[in-house]
Design a protein around this motif. Structure first.
Motif: not given
Length: 389
Positions: A78-82, A227-237, A295-300, A320-325
Protein backbone atom coordinates in the motif's frame (compact mmCIF):
# COMPACT_ATOMS: atom_id res chain seq x y z
CA UNK A 1 22.10 -15.99 1.22
CA UNK A 2 22.87 -18.56 -1.46
CA UNK A 3 22.44 -18.59 -5.23
CA UNK A 4 19.47 -21.03 -5.06
CA UNK A 5 17.68 -18.59 -2.74
CA UNK A 6 18.23 -15.72 -5.17
CA UNK A 7 16.99 -17.88 -8.05
CA UNK A 8 13.91 -18.80 -6.01
CA UNK A 9 13.27 -15.10 -5.36
CA UNK A 10 13.62 -14.14 -9.03
CA UNK A 11 11.49 -17.09 -10.18
CA UNK A 12 8.79 -16.18 -7.68
CA UNK A 13 8.70 -12.58 -8.89
CA UNK A 14 8.57 -13.65 -12.55
CA UNK A 15 5.67 -16.02 -11.92
CA UNK A 16 3.82 -13.38 -9.88
CA UNK A 17 4.22 -10.74 -12.60
CA UNK A 18 3.15 -13.00 -15.45
CA UNK A 19 0.41 -14.58 -13.37
CA UNK A 20 -0.93 -11.16 -12.43
CA UNK A 21 -0.75 -10.06 -16.06
CA UNK A 22 -2.73 -13.09 -17.24
CA UNK A 23 -5.31 -12.69 -14.49
CA UNK A 24 -5.80 -8.96 -15.17
CA UNK A 25 -6.38 -9.47 -18.89
CA UNK A 26 -8.56 -12.54 -18.50
CA UNK A 27 -10.73 -11.10 -15.72
CA UNK A 28 -11.15 -7.71 -17.40
CA UNK A 29 -12.10 -9.22 -20.75
CA UNK A 30 -14.48 -11.69 -19.10
CA UNK A 31 -16.08 -8.83 -17.17
CA UNK A 32 -16.70 -7.01 -20.45
CA UNK A 33 -18.16 -10.18 -21.96
CA UNK A 34 -20.70 -10.57 -19.14
CA UNK A 35 -21.75 -6.93 -19.45
CA UNK A 36 -19.87 -5.08 -16.70
CA UNK A 37 -19.33 -1.40 -17.40
CA UNK A 38 -15.96 0.13 -18.15
CA UNK A 39 -16.09 1.94 -14.80
CA UNK A 40 -16.68 -1.23 -12.77
CA UNK A 41 -14.01 -3.17 -14.67
CA UNK A 42 -11.45 -0.40 -14.29
CA UNK A 43 -12.06 0.28 -10.60
CA UNK A 44 -12.69 -3.24 -9.32
CA UNK A 45 -11.82 -6.10 -11.67
CA UNK A 46 -8.49 -4.69 -12.90
CA UNK A 47 -7.57 -3.13 -9.55
CA UNK A 48 -8.34 -6.30 -7.62
CA UNK A 49 -6.63 -8.57 -10.14
CA UNK A 50 -3.42 -6.54 -9.82
CA UNK A 51 -3.60 -7.24 -6.07
CA UNK A 52 -3.75 -11.00 -6.62
CA UNK A 53 0.04 -11.38 -6.02
CA UNK A 54 -0.36 -9.75 -2.59
CA UNK A 55 -3.22 -12.14 -1.80
CA UNK A 56 -1.25 -15.20 -2.87
CA UNK A 57 1.85 -14.18 -0.92
CA UNK A 58 0.02 -13.15 2.27
CA UNK A 59 -2.13 -16.28 2.38
CA UNK A 60 0.92 -18.45 1.77
CA UNK A 61 2.92 -16.61 4.42
CA UNK A 62 0.16 -16.81 7.04
CA UNK A 63 -0.44 -20.52 6.43
CA UNK A 64 3.31 -21.17 6.35
CA UNK A 65 3.87 -19.53 9.73
CA UNK A 66 5.32 -16.20 8.60
CA UNK A 67 2.76 -13.63 9.85
CA UNK A 68 5.24 -10.77 9.66
CA UNK A 69 5.65 -11.37 5.94
CA UNK A 70 1.85 -11.51 5.48
CA UNK A 71 1.26 -8.16 7.18
CA UNK A 72 4.41 -6.52 5.85
CA UNK A 73 3.48 -7.44 2.29
CA UNK A 74 0.09 -5.69 2.51
CA UNK A 75 1.30 -2.60 4.38
CA UNK A 76 4.44 -2.32 2.27
CA UNK A 77 2.47 -2.73 -0.97
CA UNK A 78 0.00 0.00 0.00
CA UNK A 79 2.87 2.36 0.78
CA UNK A 80 4.67 1.38 -2.42
CA UNK A 81 1.52 1.82 -4.54
CA UNK A 82 1.20 5.50 -3.59
CA UNK A 83 4.79 6.63 -3.15
CA UNK A 84 6.65 4.33 -5.54
CA UNK A 85 4.07 3.40 -8.21
CA UNK A 86 2.08 6.64 -8.25
CA UNK A 87 5.27 8.67 -8.06
CA UNK A 88 6.75 6.94 -11.12
CA UNK A 89 3.38 7.07 -12.90
CA UNK A 90 3.14 10.84 -12.39
CA UNK A 91 6.52 11.18 -14.11
CA UNK A 92 4.82 9.96 -17.31
CA UNK A 93 2.01 12.53 -17.01
CA UNK A 94 0.30 14.61 -14.32
CA UNK A 95 -2.38 12.60 -12.51
CA UNK A 96 -5.81 14.22 -12.35
CA UNK A 97 -9.09 12.61 -11.23
CA UNK A 98 -12.32 13.58 -12.97
CA UNK A 99 -14.55 10.58 -12.19
CA UNK A 100 -16.52 11.33 -9.02
CA UNK A 101 -16.54 7.72 -7.83
CA UNK A 102 -12.72 7.62 -7.68
CA UNK A 103 -12.78 10.76 -5.56
CA UNK A 104 -15.15 8.99 -3.16
CA UNK A 105 -12.91 5.92 -3.08
CA UNK A 106 -9.97 7.86 -1.67
CA UNK A 107 -11.62 8.76 1.70
CA UNK A 108 -12.87 5.15 1.89
CA UNK A 109 -9.31 3.89 1.42
CA UNK A 110 -8.08 6.23 4.17
CA UNK A 111 -10.87 5.14 6.55
CA UNK A 112 -10.08 1.48 5.86
CA UNK A 113 -6.39 2.16 6.59
CA UNK A 114 -7.28 3.74 9.94
CA UNK A 115 -9.56 0.81 10.77
CA UNK A 116 -6.71 -1.64 10.01
CA UNK A 117 -4.53 0.14 12.57
CA UNK A 118 -7.31 0.06 15.16
CA UNK A 119 -7.95 -3.66 14.62
CA UNK A 120 -4.23 -4.42 14.82
CA UNK A 121 -3.79 -2.53 18.08
CA UNK A 122 -4.33 -5.71 20.13
CA UNK A 123 -1.44 -7.41 18.34
CA UNK A 124 -3.25 -9.50 15.72
CA UNK A 125 -5.86 -9.65 12.99
CA UNK A 126 -8.35 -12.16 14.34
CA UNK A 127 -11.08 -14.07 12.51
CA UNK A 128 -13.61 -11.41 13.57
CA UNK A 129 -11.30 -8.67 12.27
CA UNK A 130 -11.07 -10.56 8.98
CA UNK A 131 -14.86 -10.74 8.75
CA UNK A 132 -15.16 -7.00 9.39
CA UNK A 133 -12.57 -6.06 6.75
CA UNK A 134 -13.90 -8.45 4.13
CA UNK A 135 -17.50 -7.35 4.76
CA UNK A 136 -16.51 -3.73 4.16
CA UNK A 137 -14.88 -4.79 0.90
CA UNK A 138 -18.16 -6.41 -0.19
CA UNK A 139 -20.02 -3.21 0.70
CA UNK A 140 -17.56 -1.28 -1.45
CA UNK A 141 -18.09 -3.65 -4.38
CA UNK A 142 -21.86 -3.50 -4.14
CA UNK A 143 -21.78 0.29 -3.85
CA UNK A 144 -19.53 0.62 -6.91
CA UNK A 145 -21.75 -1.59 -9.07
CA UNK A 146 -24.90 0.20 -7.83
CA UNK A 147 -23.42 3.62 -8.57
CA UNK A 148 -22.29 2.55 -12.03
CA UNK A 149 -25.73 1.22 -12.93
CA UNK A 150 -27.46 4.36 -11.70
CA UNK A 151 -25.17 6.57 -13.75
CA UNK A 152 -25.74 4.37 -16.79
CA UNK A 153 -29.52 4.56 -16.39
CA UNK A 154 -29.25 8.34 -16.09
CA UNK A 155 -27.36 8.45 -19.38
CA UNK A 156 -24.12 9.47 -17.68
CA UNK A 157 -21.81 6.47 -17.81
CA UNK A 158 -18.22 7.63 -17.21
CA UNK A 159 -15.79 5.61 -19.28
CA UNK A 160 -12.33 4.43 -18.34
CA UNK A 161 -9.99 3.43 -21.15
CA UNK A 162 -9.75 -0.19 -20.04
CA UNK A 163 -9.62 -1.62 -23.55
CA UNK A 164 -6.95 0.85 -24.64
CA UNK A 165 -4.76 0.08 -21.66
CA UNK A 166 -5.13 -3.70 -21.87
CA UNK A 167 -4.56 -3.73 -25.63
CA UNK A 168 -0.87 -3.07 -25.01
CA UNK A 169 1.77 -5.81 -24.84
CA UNK A 170 0.38 -9.33 -24.65
CA UNK A 171 -3.11 -7.97 -25.30
CA UNK A 172 -2.17 -7.73 -28.98
CA UNK A 173 -1.32 -11.42 -29.02
CA UNK A 174 -4.57 -12.65 -27.46
CA UNK A 175 -6.73 -10.24 -29.50
CA UNK A 176 -6.28 -12.43 -32.59
CA UNK A 177 -7.78 -15.38 -30.71
CA UNK A 178 -10.99 -13.54 -29.76
CA UNK A 179 -12.78 -13.85 -33.09
CA UNK A 180 -16.08 -14.99 -31.50
CA UNK A 181 -17.70 -14.60 -28.11
CA UNK A 182 -17.17 -18.30 -27.33
CA UNK A 183 -13.50 -18.18 -28.28
CA UNK A 184 -13.05 -14.96 -26.32
CA UNK A 185 -14.60 -16.53 -23.21
CA UNK A 186 -12.45 -19.64 -23.62
CA UNK A 187 -9.29 -17.53 -23.87
CA UNK A 188 -10.34 -15.54 -20.78
CA UNK A 189 -10.96 -18.68 -18.71
CA UNK A 190 -7.59 -20.11 -19.77
CA UNK A 191 -5.84 -16.85 -18.87
CA UNK A 192 -7.55 -16.73 -15.46
CA UNK A 193 -6.70 -20.39 -14.72
CA UNK A 194 -3.09 -19.99 -15.83
CA UNK A 195 -2.81 -16.72 -13.91
CA UNK A 196 -4.06 -18.26 -10.66
CA UNK A 197 -1.74 -21.26 -11.05
CA UNK A 198 1.32 -19.04 -11.63
CA UNK A 199 0.34 -16.82 -8.70
CA UNK A 200 0.01 -19.74 -6.28
CA UNK A 201 3.29 -21.37 -7.34
CA UNK A 202 5.12 -18.04 -7.54
CA UNK A 203 3.91 -17.07 -4.07
CA UNK A 204 5.23 -20.34 -2.63
CA UNK A 205 8.66 -19.73 -4.15
CA UNK A 206 8.71 -16.10 -3.04
CA UNK A 207 7.67 -16.84 0.56
CA UNK A 208 10.32 -19.56 0.85
CA UNK A 209 13.02 -17.27 -0.57
CA UNK A 210 11.96 -14.30 1.55
CA UNK A 211 12.06 -16.26 4.81
CA UNK A 212 15.50 -17.65 3.89
CA UNK A 213 16.79 -14.14 3.12
CA UNK A 214 15.38 -12.81 6.40
CA UNK A 215 17.13 -15.59 8.32
CA UNK A 216 20.40 -15.05 6.45
CA UNK A 217 20.40 -11.28 7.04
CA UNK A 218 19.22 -11.59 10.62
CA UNK A 219 16.16 -9.37 10.09
CA UNK A 220 12.47 -10.03 10.64
CA UNK A 221 10.00 -11.28 8.05
CA UNK A 222 8.24 -7.93 8.45
CA UNK A 223 11.22 -6.00 7.02
CA UNK A 224 11.48 -8.31 4.01
CA UNK A 225 7.72 -8.05 3.45
CA UNK A 226 7.81 -4.25 3.64
CA UNK A 227 10.63 -3.92 1.12
CA UNK A 228 11.60 -6.67 -1.33
CA UNK A 229 8.28 -8.53 -1.39
CA UNK A 230 6.16 -5.35 -1.38
CA UNK A 231 7.97 -3.92 -4.40
CA UNK A 232 7.76 -7.21 -6.26
CA UNK A 233 4.04 -7.69 -5.69
CA UNK A 234 3.39 -4.06 -6.72
CA UNK A 235 4.85 -4.60 -10.21
CA UNK A 236 1.44 -5.41 -11.81
CA UNK A 237 0.04 -2.11 -10.47
CA UNK A 238 3.11 -0.28 -11.78
CA UNK A 239 2.75 -1.75 -15.28
CA UNK A 240 -1.00 -1.05 -15.51
CA UNK A 241 -0.80 2.49 -14.10
CA UNK A 242 2.16 3.56 -16.24
CA UNK A 243 0.48 2.28 -19.42
CA UNK A 244 -2.73 4.09 -18.41
CA UNK A 245 -0.85 7.35 -17.77
CA UNK A 246 1.07 7.15 -21.05
CA UNK A 247 -2.21 6.66 -22.92
CA UNK A 248 -3.78 9.61 -21.10
CA UNK A 249 -6.14 7.47 -18.98
CA UNK A 250 -5.30 9.27 -15.73
CA UNK A 251 -8.51 8.31 -13.96
CA UNK A 252 -7.74 4.65 -14.47
CA UNK A 253 -4.13 5.12 -13.33
CA UNK A 254 -5.29 6.54 -9.99
CA UNK A 255 -8.38 4.33 -9.70
CA UNK A 256 -6.28 1.20 -10.19
CA UNK A 257 -3.98 2.12 -7.30
CA UNK A 258 -6.75 3.24 -4.94
CA UNK A 259 -8.82 0.13 -5.70
CA UNK A 260 -5.77 -2.06 -5.24
CA UNK A 261 -5.08 -0.54 -1.80
CA UNK A 262 -8.71 -1.07 -0.80
CA UNK A 263 -8.53 -4.70 -1.87
CA UNK A 264 -5.20 -5.21 -0.09
CA UNK A 265 -6.76 -4.22 3.23
CA UNK A 266 -10.29 -5.56 2.83
CA UNK A 267 -9.53 -8.61 0.71
CA UNK A 268 -5.97 -9.68 1.46
CA UNK A 269 -5.85 -8.88 5.18
CA UNK A 270 -9.51 -9.85 5.57
CA UNK A 271 -9.17 -13.26 3.92
CA UNK A 272 -5.82 -13.90 5.60
CA UNK A 273 -7.40 -13.24 9.00
CA UNK A 274 -10.35 -15.47 8.10
CA UNK A 275 -8.31 -18.42 6.85
CA UNK A 276 -5.52 -18.38 9.43
CA UNK A 277 -6.82 -20.53 12.32
CA UNK A 278 -5.08 -18.51 15.05
CA UNK A 279 -5.30 -15.12 13.35
CA UNK A 280 -2.41 -13.12 11.95
CA UNK A 281 0.05 -11.78 14.49
CA UNK A 282 1.14 -8.16 14.00
CA UNK A 283 4.55 -7.06 15.24
CA UNK A 284 4.74 -3.98 17.46
CA UNK A 285 6.99 -2.29 14.89
CA UNK A 286 4.18 -2.47 12.33
CA UNK A 287 1.63 -1.08 14.81
CA UNK A 288 3.85 1.75 16.04
CA UNK A 289 5.41 2.78 12.73
CA UNK A 290 4.48 1.08 9.45
CA UNK A 291 0.68 1.14 9.77
CA UNK A 292 0.70 4.86 10.77
CA UNK A 293 3.00 5.52 7.78
CA UNK A 294 0.49 3.74 5.54
CA UNK A 295 -2.24 6.09 6.81
CA UNK A 296 -0.05 9.18 6.40
CA UNK A 297 0.82 8.15 2.84
CA UNK A 298 -2.86 7.64 2.02
CA UNK A 299 -3.55 11.21 3.18
CA UNK A 300 -1.32 12.44 0.34
CA UNK A 301 -4.22 11.71 -2.02
CA UNK A 302 -6.72 13.94 -0.19
CA UNK A 303 -6.08 16.93 -2.48
CA UNK A 304 -7.08 14.70 -5.39
CA UNK A 305 -10.26 13.65 -3.62
CA UNK A 306 -11.61 17.04 -2.60
CA UNK A 307 -10.05 19.61 -4.87
CA UNK A 308 -9.22 18.09 -8.24
CA UNK A 309 -5.61 19.13 -7.78
CA UNK A 310 -3.31 17.22 -10.11
CA UNK A 311 -0.15 15.43 -9.05
CA UNK A 312 2.43 17.07 -11.30
CA UNK A 313 5.58 15.46 -12.65
CA UNK A 314 7.87 17.13 -10.09
CA UNK A 315 5.56 15.97 -7.32
CA UNK A 316 5.91 12.44 -8.67
CA UNK A 317 9.64 12.73 -8.11
CA UNK A 318 8.95 13.94 -4.56
CA UNK A 319 6.71 10.93 -3.86
CA UNK A 320 9.36 8.58 -5.21
CA UNK A 321 12.01 10.32 -3.08
CA UNK A 322 9.82 9.84 0.01
CA UNK A 323 9.60 6.12 -0.75
CA UNK A 324 13.37 5.88 -1.05
CA UNK A 325 13.68 7.64 2.33
CA UNK A 326 11.20 5.18 3.88
CA UNK A 327 13.13 2.17 2.59
CA UNK A 328 16.43 3.67 3.75
CA UNK A 329 14.95 4.13 7.23
CA UNK A 330 13.82 0.48 7.32
CA UNK A 331 17.27 -0.73 6.27
CA UNK A 332 19.05 1.48 8.83
CA UNK A 333 16.66 0.39 11.58
CA UNK A 334 17.08 -3.29 10.69
CA UNK A 335 20.88 -2.94 10.77
CA UNK A 336 20.82 -0.71 13.88
CA UNK A 337 23.17 1.61 11.98
CA UNK A 338 24.74 4.65 13.65
CA UNK A 339 23.22 6.87 10.95
CA UNK A 340 19.70 5.95 12.08
CA UNK A 341 19.43 8.67 14.73
CA UNK A 342 20.39 11.67 12.53
CA UNK A 343 18.37 10.28 9.62
CA UNK A 344 15.30 9.88 11.85
CA UNK A 345 15.74 13.41 13.18
CA UNK A 346 15.91 14.81 9.64
CA UNK A 347 12.75 12.93 8.65
CA UNK A 348 10.87 13.93 11.81
CA UNK A 349 11.76 17.63 11.91
CA UNK A 350 12.23 18.45 8.23
CA UNK A 351 10.76 16.09 5.62
CA UNK A 352 7.50 15.14 7.33
CA UNK A 353 6.54 18.70 8.40
CA UNK A 354 7.23 20.01 4.90
CA UNK A 355 5.08 17.23 3.44
CA UNK A 356 2.24 18.05 5.82
CA UNK A 357 2.45 21.76 5.00
CA UNK A 358 2.50 20.94 1.28
CA UNK A 359 -0.65 18.80 1.48
CA UNK A 360 -2.48 21.36 3.62
CA UNK A 361 -1.45 24.28 1.42
CA UNK A 362 -2.48 22.52 -1.81
CA UNK A 363 -5.83 21.49 -0.37
CA UNK A 364 -6.50 24.98 1.03
CA UNK A 365 -5.51 26.68 -2.21
CA UNK A 366 -7.69 24.44 -4.37
CA UNK A 367 -10.68 24.64 -2.01
CA UNK A 368 -10.42 28.42 -2.03
CA UNK A 369 -10.12 28.54 -5.80
CA UNK A 370 -13.10 26.23 -6.24
CA UNK A 371 -15.13 28.36 -3.84
CA UNK A 372 -14.27 31.54 -5.75
CA UNK A 373 -15.12 29.89 -9.06
CA UNK A 374 -18.51 28.76 -7.80
CA UNK A 375 -19.16 32.25 -6.44
CA UNK A 376 -18.35 33.83 -9.82
CA UNK A 377 -20.54 31.30 -11.63
CA UNK A 378 -23.48 31.99 -9.28
CA UNK A 379 -23.06 35.74 -9.76
CA UNK A 380 -23.09 35.32 -13.55
CA UNK A 381 -26.17 33.13 -13.32
CA UNK A 382 -27.90 35.72 -11.15
CA UNK A 383 -27.00 38.52 -13.56
CA UNK A 384 -28.29 36.48 -16.51
CA UNK A 385 -31.53 35.76 -14.73
CA UNK A 386 -31.91 39.43 -13.78
CA UNK A 387 -31.29 40.63 -17.36
CA UNK A 388 -33.90 38.21 -18.71
CA UNK A 389 -36.52 39.59 -16.32
Amino acid sequence: MTLPTILLLISGFVLLVFGGEALVRGAASLGKTVGLSSLVIGLTVVAFATSAPELAVSLGAAIGGSPGLAVGNVVGSNIANILFVMGLTAVFGALLVRVQLIKADIPFMIALSVLALILAADGSFSTVDGIVLFSLLLVYLIGTIWYSRRRKQAGDDPQLGVEEVLSEGTGKLTAKLRATKLRSTTVDVILIGAGVAMLVFGAQLLVRAATDIAAALGVSDLIIGLTIVAIGTSLPELATSVIAAVRGERDMAVGNLVGSNIFNIGGVLGLTGLISPTGVQVESAAINFDLPVMIAVALVLLPLAFTGQAIARWEGYVLFGMYVAYVVYLVLAAADHTALRPFSAAMLWFVLPISAVWITAMAGYELGRNHRRRKVESQKAAETSHSMT
